[in-house]
Motif scaffolding. Structure first.
Motif, short mmCIF file in Angstrom:
data_model
loop_
_atom_site.label_atom_id
_atom_site.label_comp_id
_atom_site.label_asym_id
_atom_site.label_seq_id
_atom_site.Cartn_x
_atom_site.Cartn_y
_atom_site.Cartn_z
N GLU A 1 -2.50 -16.62 0.15
CA GLU A 1 -1.08 -16.87 0.36
C GLU A 1 -0.23 -15.82 -0.35
OE1 GLU A 1 2.91 -18.35 -0.17
OE2 GLU A 1 1.48 -18.14 -1.80
N ALA A 2 -0.65 -15.42 -1.56
CA ALA A 2 0.16 -14.50 -2.36
C ALA A 2 0.13 -13.08 -1.82
CB ALA A 2 -0.32 -14.52 -3.81
N VAL A 3 -1.04 -12.59 -1.46
CA VAL A 3 -1.15 -11.16 -1.11
C VAL A 3 -1.31 -10.90 0.39
CG1 VAL A 3 -2.08 -10.55 -3.36
CG2 VAL A 3 -3.65 -11.15 -1.54
N TRP B 1 -2.04 -2.75 3.58
CA TRP B 1 -2.63 -3.41 2.41
C TRP B 1 -1.99 -2.90 1.13
CZ3 TRP B 1 -4.84 -7.25 0.21
CH2 TRP B 1 -5.39 -7.10 -1.07
N SER B 2 -1.75 -1.59 1.05
CA SER B 2 -1.14 -1.02 -0.15
C SER B 2 0.24 -1.63 -0.39
CB SER B 2 -1.03 0.50 0.01
OG SER B 2 -0.37 1.07 -1.10
N ARG B 3 1.03 -1.78 0.67
CA ARG B 3 2.37 -2.37 0.53
C ARG B 3 2.29 -3.86 0.20
NH1 ARG B 3 6.45 -2.52 5.61
NH2 ARG B 3 4.67 -3.63 6.47
N ASN B 4 1.39 -4.56 0.86
CA ASN B 4 1.26 -6.00 0.62
C ASN B 4 0.79 -6.29 -0.80
OD1 ASN B 4 2.04 -6.36 3.24
ND2 ASN B 4 0.19 -7.41 3.91
N TRP B 5 -0.15 -5.50 -1.29
CA TRP B 5 -0.66 -5.72 -2.64
C TRP B 5 0.41 -5.45 -3.67
CZ3 TRP B 5 -3.83 -8.19 -5.53
CH2 TRP B 5 -4.07 -7.78 -6.84
#
Length: 459
Positions: A94-96, A248-252
């Motif tokens: 949910e968080a990442v 993924w880089s932006r979401n993390w």
């Protein structure tokens, strides 16, 4: 949904637009003197979000009761461990994965949105495979060690299916939240509840229910519902490796602070019972947890609000700027504060009755403690609402900082207060920490809005 865009404003100018915004935030029963019509309830995303969270919480509660009643306390205790692992996996995804998607999808459309949705699906696949491999490794370790109950290795092996299937179900419902299709989420979770509880009851009737068979039913049902939902909407996803790596880089970067805040929030909830076990003993800790459980009856309301408010505030931010998002957040905050204040008053009056009714006569004499926990729900509800607004504005680090400030205050106060006033002191420590977190979020959110005003940001 109403909009504050003047081209879409209802007759009556800005005043009518503001009224429409407020009614969009607050359930009809809080804004109208008449009882809302069934059609109003079915069309209200906020009420549907509350209904969905209530349905999920009721399903989990009923599952625990069925396992505890037909499998015994030992297997119920093992199920509690399994459920804790599931919650860790769900919070991580949910968080990442889901929370960044809820915010960023509001800025995209067409092929770009399909590509980003495909990236999120790929990220889910990585998480699911990772947790499955960890479960398989745990099963292998237990089997080789040959230590403890023999069926524990089978439980861990089933986790390799249970966790990924539960993750795909949760992803399907959170994608519906992000699209503000709350009715779809309710239908999905209603189907899950009917199949899961029905399957467990059939096994209990046949005398075949155990922790192993219960886990198998839950895995099968969540997998069926989740995979079928994603498959029916497969045209919305376009998976490309390069895009998945970039997203993924932006979401993390966005989600890591949300995850850290969730971990700190979980510690805040469990830290006080841990400390009380060492300072006051297991019996008083059990009474503390029982009284706190009554206050947790507000969980479906607060979590349901969060499920709706996150996409709604992000949508309003995209459509009308930070002022529109602020109106949604402040309106929801006012509504939840009034509702939690009413709940607190009810617990102060009926706390003793509720505690004895749910847990038995051995818990009598602690009605005031229940009332104190009822007061705790006010800052908790406010913190949940305002922190969602901070996430919509991209201030995810503040989520972690505010939660840690409250946790630190609670830990600093719980020992001296509990030694002086026992359970009342421990509850006061929890109230102080919750209040500090809520104040931190309120001040930070207001300051961020002022900063955006000074910078001349659109809105």
């Amino acid at each position: 949904m109403s909009s504050t865009d003047t081209s879409l404003a209802p007759p009556g100018g800005k005043a009518a637009a503001r009224t429409a915004d407020f009614e969009d935030v607050v359930p009809p029963c809080l804004t109208q003197l008449r009882w809302p019509r069934p059609r109003d309830l079915l069309r209200s995303p906020s009420l549907l979000a509350l209904a969905d969270q209530g349905l999920v919480s009721a399903t989990r509660f009923a599952t625990s009761i069925i396992i505890g009643r037909f499998c015994g306390p030992s297997e119920l205790g093992q199920y509690a461990v399994v459920f804790a692992i599931l919650l860790l996996a769900l919070c991580t995804q949910e968080a990442v994965v889901a929370r960044p998607y809820t915010i960023y999808r509001q800025h995209l459309s067409g092929p770009a949105l399909r590509l980003y949705s495909g990236s999120v699906l790929a990220h889910h696949g990585v998480f699911a495979c990772t947790f499955a491999l960890l479960a398989c490794a745990g099963a292998g370790t237990l089997h080789l060690a040959q230590d403890g109950p023999a069926h524990l290795s089978a439980v861990m092996l089933l986790m390799a299916a249970l966790v990924p299937f539960t993750l795909v179900w949760d992803l399907a419902r959170r994608l519906a939240f992000a699209r503000l299709q709350m009715g779809h989420a309710v239908l999905l979770d209603l189907t899950l509840a009917a199949l899961q509880l029905g399957g467990l009851l059939v096994l209990a009737w046949l005398g075949s229910l155990s922790l192993i068979t219960a886990m198998a039913v839950i895995a099968a049902v969540t997998g069926l519902v989740g995979v079928a939902t994603i498959a029916l909407r497969r045209h919305e996803f376009l998976v490309e490796q390069a895009a998945a790596a970039r997203d993924w880089s932006r979401n993390w970067s966005f989600g890591r602070w949300v995850l850290a805040g969730q971990i700190a929030g979980t510690l805040h909830g469990y830290a006080v019972p841990w400390v009380l076990t060492l300072t006051l003993g297991a019996k008083l800790t059990g009474i503390f947890v029982a009284a706190q459980t009554i206050a947790l009856l507000t969980n479906p309301l607060i979590l349901g609000l969060s499920n709706w408010l996150a996409p709604r505030s992000a949508q309003e931010l995209t459509a009308t700027g930070h002022r529109g998002a602020a109106r949604v957040v402040w309106g929801a905050t006012a509504a939840v504060a009034v509702t939690m204040a009413a709940f607190a008053l009810a617990t102060m009056i009926f706390g003793e009755l509720l505690l004895v009714l749910v847990f038995g006569r051995q818990y009598a004499g602690y009605g005031a403690l229940v009332g104190l926990f009822g007061i705790c729900t006010i800052p908790w509800g406010i913190a949940t609402s305002v922190s969602t607004g901070l996430v919509a504005l991209g201030r995810t680090r503040a989520l972690f900082q505010g939660t840690v400030s409250g946790l630190s205050a609670t830990l600093a106060l719980v020992v001296p207060l509990s030694l002086n006033w026992q359970l009342t002191g421990a509850a006061l420590a929890l109230l102080a920490g919750s209040t500090i977190s809520a104040l931190y979020f309120l001040i930070t959110f207001h300051g961020e809005l002022r900063r955006l005003e000074r910078s001349g940001a659109p809105g």
